[in-house]
Design an enzyme around this catalytic site. Structure first.
Site, PDB file in Angstrom:
ATOM      1  N   ARG A  34       0.944  -1.143  -0.209  1.00  5.26           N
ATOM      2  CA  ARG A  34       0.014  -0.033  -0.059  1.00  5.26           C
ATOM      3  C   ARG A  34       0.901   1.296   0.161  1.00  5.26           C
ATOM      4  O   ARG A  34       0.301   2.329  -0.518  1.00  5.26           O
ATOM      5  CB  ARG A  34      -0.876   0.065   1.065  1.00  5.26           C
ATOM      6  CG  ARG A  34      -1.939  -1.142   1.177  1.00  5.26           C
ATOM      7  CD  ARG A  34      -2.859  -1.169   2.236  1.00  5.26           C
ATOM      8  NE  ARG A  34      -4.059  -1.837   2.183  1.00  5.26           N
ATOM      9  CZ  ARG A  34      -4.716  -2.384   3.108  1.00  5.26           C
ATOM     10  NH1 ARG A  34      -4.446  -2.183   4.267  1.00  5.26           N
ATOM     11  NH2 ARG A  34      -5.764  -3.031   2.635  1.00  5.26           N
ATOM     12  N   LYS A 220     -17.847 -16.815   3.227  1.00  7.19           N
ATOM     13  CA  LYS A 220     -19.423 -16.673   3.732  1.00  7.19           C
ATOM     14  C   LYS A 220     -20.152 -16.093   2.546  1.00  7.19           C
ATOM     15  O   LYS A 220     -19.927 -15.240   1.925  1.00  7.19           O
ATOM     16  CB  LYS A 220     -19.454 -15.692   4.807  1.00  7.19           C
ATOM     17  CG  LYS A 220     -19.127 -16.525   6.261  1.00  7.19           C
ATOM     18  CD  LYS A 220     -19.337 -15.505   7.340  1.00  7.19           C
ATOM     19  CE  LYS A 220     -18.937 -16.248   8.609  1.00  7.19           C
ATOM     20  NZ  LYS A 220     -18.921 -15.481   9.767  1.00  7.19           N
ATOM     21  N   GLY A 376      -8.961  -8.487  -0.319  1.00  5.06           N
ATOM     22  CA  GLY A 376      -7.632  -8.895   0.335  1.00  5.06           C
ATOM     23  C   GLY A 376      -7.209 -10.292   0.271  1.00  5.06           C
ATOM     24  O   GLY A 376      -6.022 -10.291  -0.298  1.00  5.06           O
ATOM     25  N   GLY A 399     -13.098  -3.899   0.475  1.00  8.65           N
ATOM     26  CA  GLY A 399     -14.669  -3.410   0.670  1.00  8.65           C
ATOM     27  C   GLY A 399     -14.964  -2.373  -0.430  1.00  8.65           C
ATOM     28  O   GLY A 399     -15.922  -2.467  -1.089  1.00  8.65           O
TER      29      GLY A 399
HETATM   30  P1  AMP Z   1     -13.106 -13.661   2.535  1.00  5.77           P
HETATM   31  O1  AMP Z   1     -12.581 -12.878   3.659  1.00  5.77           O
HETATM   32  O2  AMP Z   1     -14.758 -13.986   2.736  1.00  5.77           O
HETATM   33  O3  AMP Z   1     -12.910 -13.508   1.105  1.00  5.77           O
HETATM   34  O4  AMP Z   1     -12.630 -15.067   2.919  1.00  5.77           O
HETATM   35  C1  AMP Z   1     -11.519 -15.598   2.691  1.00  5.77           C
HETATM   36  C2  AMP Z   1     -11.240 -16.659   3.598  1.00  5.77           C
HETATM   37  O5  AMP Z   1     -12.141 -17.610   3.266  1.00  5.77           O
HETATM   38  C3  AMP Z   1      -9.783 -17.392   3.690  1.00  5.77           C
HETATM   39  O6  AMP Z   1      -9.091 -16.871   4.895  1.00  5.77           O
HETATM   40  C4  AMP Z   1     -10.055 -18.743   3.455  1.00  5.77           C
HETATM   41  O7  AMP Z   1      -9.213 -19.446   4.194  1.00  5.77           O
HETATM   42  C5  AMP Z   1     -11.425 -18.705   3.924  1.00  5.77           C
HETATM   43  N1  AMP Z   1     -12.043 -20.075   3.317  1.00  5.77           N
HETATM   44  C6  AMP Z   1     -12.118 -20.323   1.938  1.00  5.77           C
HETATM   45  N2  AMP Z   1     -12.590 -21.426   1.473  1.00  5.77           N
HETATM   46  C7  AMP Z   1     -12.903 -22.046   2.744  1.00  5.77           C
HETATM   47  C8  AMP Z   1     -13.399 -23.373   3.275  1.00  5.77           C
HETATM   48  N3  AMP Z   1     -13.915 -24.428   2.426  1.00  5.77           N
HETATM   49  N4  AMP Z   1     -13.567 -23.399   4.424  1.00  5.77           N
HETATM   50  C9  AMP Z   1     -13.250 -22.414   5.357  1.00  5.77           C
HETATM   51  N5  AMP Z   1     -12.747 -21.215   5.067  1.00  5.77           N
HETATM   52  C10 AMP Z   1     -12.590 -21.116   3.664  1.00  5.77           C
END
Ligand code: AMP
Length: 418
Positions: A34, A220, A376, A399
């Protein structure tokens, strides 16, 4: 006004950057991306013969604290700019004003963390948990009032305002949006980084070459619903990956073992599948998974159909068949957006899917596609796999990028354009 049109000679510029860099327990910067991203803007101003007052936040402090002091990054900033950068221990107060006023052409002053003041975000702090609605409303009103003084003071340091902090452009904070009011159209502008980000977003919003494929991963569904719904109006292919997969699989009646799942979003998953059908969007879901018997890199692992995950096992990445399906769709695409890994890429044994997706994007880009990677974790992915140079653009916004692609007007961008 654009930064290239503006001659900074003899002028003081307030530059809002996003120096919210990760620090280790000894306050060493572990990733200075950054900071480097803002260098072209800072260097242009200095080369013109201007001086700079830098404003940034670091972390989410609730008040002044050594942990989130920007003094930890001062030496590195001096090294990057090859000059001795000055520091004001407080972004308000007499010291900052005196130091800003005394700046000579070619000099730089870094202000202490703007978020040491609640006024930066404009949200009351320290409200008792049992505060009444009236007390809350009064505190809100008070902070909005003092925010005006705070913003005016920041603006008073400089002759012009440059916003180069795309990562915080979705926040209507004092230094990212409100401050722009104190400068006329000829004295406020985007920095180079912001210009590039705005252009990249514009390409996937308004200048789409088809097929357009979005790959949405991460943990999620709930954090990505809005963007997914919005993308259904734009894309030809929507690939769902990562932890979200299992909410969809379960909603469709599959067995997901102990995979991550949001049980309150099963209806929503079905609804999204239905909407995709209505809109003629090819919603691409995983067919197999790499499953593990515990949430660990060293867990026992095997492949199985995504809807037949044994009890006690969880999906931590996509399987080889899914990799192939995803890669085929990606390679045929002309516009690509990637947000979020296909699995727990932090575990070496579960990186393969994310790497395959990244490599397919690089190949499509070689064949003329425009590819935008943002958020990220997908940025961490392309960096980890050394693929950053092979994609068209890696956004510094998480975001902010998602909100921009949802079609929302970002306050930090609107404030310059108004
Ligand atoms: P996000 O911040 O929503 O983009 O989520 C990224 C995170 O999702 C990373 O730290 C990954 O480790 C986690 N992630 C991706 N796939 C899975 C999974 N199958 N089970 C648990 N965590 C996951």
């Amino acid at each position: 006004m654009t930064i290239d049109q503006f001659n900074f000679a003899g002028k003081k510029a307030f530059v809002r950057v996003d120096f919210n860099v990760p620090l280790d327990e000894n306050f060493n910067i572990t990733d200075d991306t950054r900071m480097r991203a803002a260098l072209p803007t800072l260097k242009k101003i200095l080369a013109d013969g201007g001086s700079i007052i830098i404003g940034s936040h670091l972390g989410r402090p609730k008040g002044p604290t050594d942990k989130f002091s920007l003094k930890h990054i001062l030496n590195h900033l001096s090294d990057l700019l090859d000059i001795e950068v000055q520091f004001a221990n407080d972004c308000m107060g007499e010291e900052a004003a005196i130091k800003a006023a005394a700046l000579q052409p070619g000099e730089v002053l870094l202000l202490e963390n703007l978020r040491f003041y609640a006024e930066e975000e404009g949200k009351p702090r320290g409200l008792a948990e049992d505060a009444t609605d009236e007390e809350k409303a009064a505190a809100k009103k008070a902070i909005k009032e003092s925010q005006k003084e705070f913003t005016k003071k920041l603006a008073s340091y400089a002759d012009c305002y440059v916003n180069d902090a795309f990562g915080t452009a979705h926040r209507a904070h004092a230094s990212t949006a409100l401050i722009a009011k104190y400068f006329d159209q000829d004295h406020k502008m985007f920095g180079y980084l912001m210009e590039k980000e705005v252009k990249a977003v514009d390409k996937v919003l308004n200048d789409i070459q088809r097929p357009f494929t979005a790959i949405m991963g991460g943990s999620k569904v709930s954090s990505k619903i809005e963007i997914i719904e919005n993308l259904l109006n734009k894309v030809d292919n929507l690939i769902i990956a990562g932890g979200m997969t299992y909410t969809f699989t379960k909603a469709l009646g599959g067995k997901i073992g102990v995979s991550i799942c949001e049980d309150d979003k099963l209806e929503l998953a079905l609804d999204l599948i239905e909407k995709a059908k209505e809109k003629g969007v090819n919603l691409v879901l995983a067919v197999d998974a790499k499953v593990a018997d515990s949430f660990s890199n060293d867990a026992n692992a095997k492949f199985c159909p995504v809807n037949e995950i044994p009890d006690g096992w969880e999906g931590l990445d996509i399987g080889p068949e899914t990799e192939k399906i995803f890669a085929d769709v990606i390679k045929k695409s002309k516009t690509i957006l990637w947000n979020g890994p296909t699995g727990v890429f932090e575990f070496e044994n579960f990186t393969h899917g994310s790497r395959t997706v990244g490599e397919a994007i690089v190949e499509a880009t070689k064949n003329g596609a425009f590819s935008l990677v943002g958020g990220g974790d997908s940025v961490a992915c392309v960096n980890k796999f050394g693929l950053a140079d092979g994609v068209s653009y890696v956004s510094t916004g998480g975001g902010a990028l998602l909100e921009a692609i949802e079609g929302k007007v970002l306050p930090g961008i609107a404030a310059i354009n108004e």
